[in-house]
Design a protein around this motif. Structure first.
Motif, mmCIF file in Angstrom:
data_model
loop_
_atom_site.group_PDB
_atom_site.id
_atom_site.type_symbol
_atom_site.label_atom_id
_atom_site.label_comp_id
_atom_site.label_asym_id
_atom_site.label_seq_id
_atom_site.Cartn_x
_atom_site.Cartn_y
_atom_site.Cartn_z
ATOM 1 N N THR A 13 49.433 41.752 47.517
ATOM 2 C CA THR A 13 48.521 40.650 47.791
ATOM 3 C C THR A 13 48.912 39.492 46.896
ATOM 4 N N GLN A 14 49.069 38.332 47.488
ATOM 5 C CA GLN A 14 49.409 37.139 46.713
ATOM 6 C C GLN A 14 48.187 36.669 45.929
ATOM 7 N N VAL A 15 48.355 36.397 44.630
ATOM 8 C CA VAL A 15 47.284 35.890 43.774
ATOM 9 C C VAL A 15 47.747 34.567 43.183
ATOM 10 N N THR A 16 46.898 33.561 43.313
ATOM 11 C CA THR A 16 47.194 32.257 42.744
ATOM 12 C C THR A 16 46.265 32.023 41.564
ATOM 13 N N ASP A 32 42.825 35.482 45.423
ATOM 14 C CA ASP A 32 43.710 36.432 46.088
ATOM 15 C C ASP A 32 43.633 36.269 47.593
ATOM 16 N N ARG A 33 44.564 36.893 48.258
ATOM 17 C CA ARG A 33 44.640 36.823 49.715
ATOM 18 C C ARG A 33 44.436 38.213 50.307
ATOM 19 N N GLY A 34 43.569 38.983 49.652
ATOM 20 C CA GLY A 34 43.296 40.348 50.096
ATOM 21 C C GLY A 34 42.254 40.395 51.194
ATOM 22 N N THR A 35 41.596 41.523 51.298
ATOM 23 C CA THR A 35 40.622 41.730 52.370
ATOM 24 C C THR A 35 39.281 41.073 52.078
ATOM 25 N N GLY A 36 39.034 40.689 50.843
ATOM 26 C CA GLY A 36 37.809 39.972 50.507
ATOM 27 C C GLY A 36 36.595 40.867 50.368
ATOM 28 N N MET A 37 35.451 40.227 50.216
ATOM 29 C CA MET A 37 34.160 40.904 50.081
ATOM 30 C C MET A 37 33.199 40.242 51.057
ATOM 31 N N ASP A 38 32.273 41.032 51.597
ATOM 32 C CA ASP A 38 31.283 40.413 52.485
ATOM 33 C C ASP A 38 30.253 39.658 51.643
ATOM 34 N N ARG A 39 29.398 38.889 52.314
ATOM 35 C CA ARG A 39 28.425 38.027 51.617
ATOM 36 C C ARG A 39 27.481 38.822 50.714
#
Length: 111
Positions: A13-16, A32-39
């Motif tokens: 996963t790319q992290v800036t 990051d450009r991962g799967t994320g988190m829901d609200r």
């Protein structure tokens, strides 16, 4: 600065990471450009980050949030999480001016 992060599942996963000085201190962002988190998960994580947690109130699933919360409260930092435009998560850390080094002021050259 960009760096790949190996999550152990074979997917990088790319992290800036970025940092800049702002009016009242500094800001560090990690996105990051991962799967994320829901609200709901983001709201729960931000609520935990805003508290001065005690170890007996934290389970193993929130150990990272516990550590970040304690460090932030100890040093006067503020951190929040938000959804990244890339689908992952962006952490924003606000650092008070008192914790940043004094930088020399640039003088304009006169002709």
């Amino acid at each position: 600065m960009n760096c790949p992060v190996d999550h152990g599942d074979g997917a990088d996963t790319q992290v800036t990471v970025g940092a800049e000085r702002v009016a009242n201190g500094g800001v560090v962002t990690m996105e990051d450009r991962g799967t994320g988190m829901d609200r709901v998960a983001l709201a729960e994580a931000n609520a935990l980050l805003g508290e001065d947690l005690e170890s007996d109130r934290t389970d193993a699933r929130h150990l990272g949030l516990f550590v970040v919360s304690r460090l932030c409260h100890r040093h006067g930092l503020r951190v929040s999480l938000r959804r990244s435009a890339y689908g992952g998560v962006c952490a924003v850390v606000l650092i008070p001016e008192s914790l940043l080094p004094e930088l020399p002021r640039h003088r304009a050259k006169t002709p």
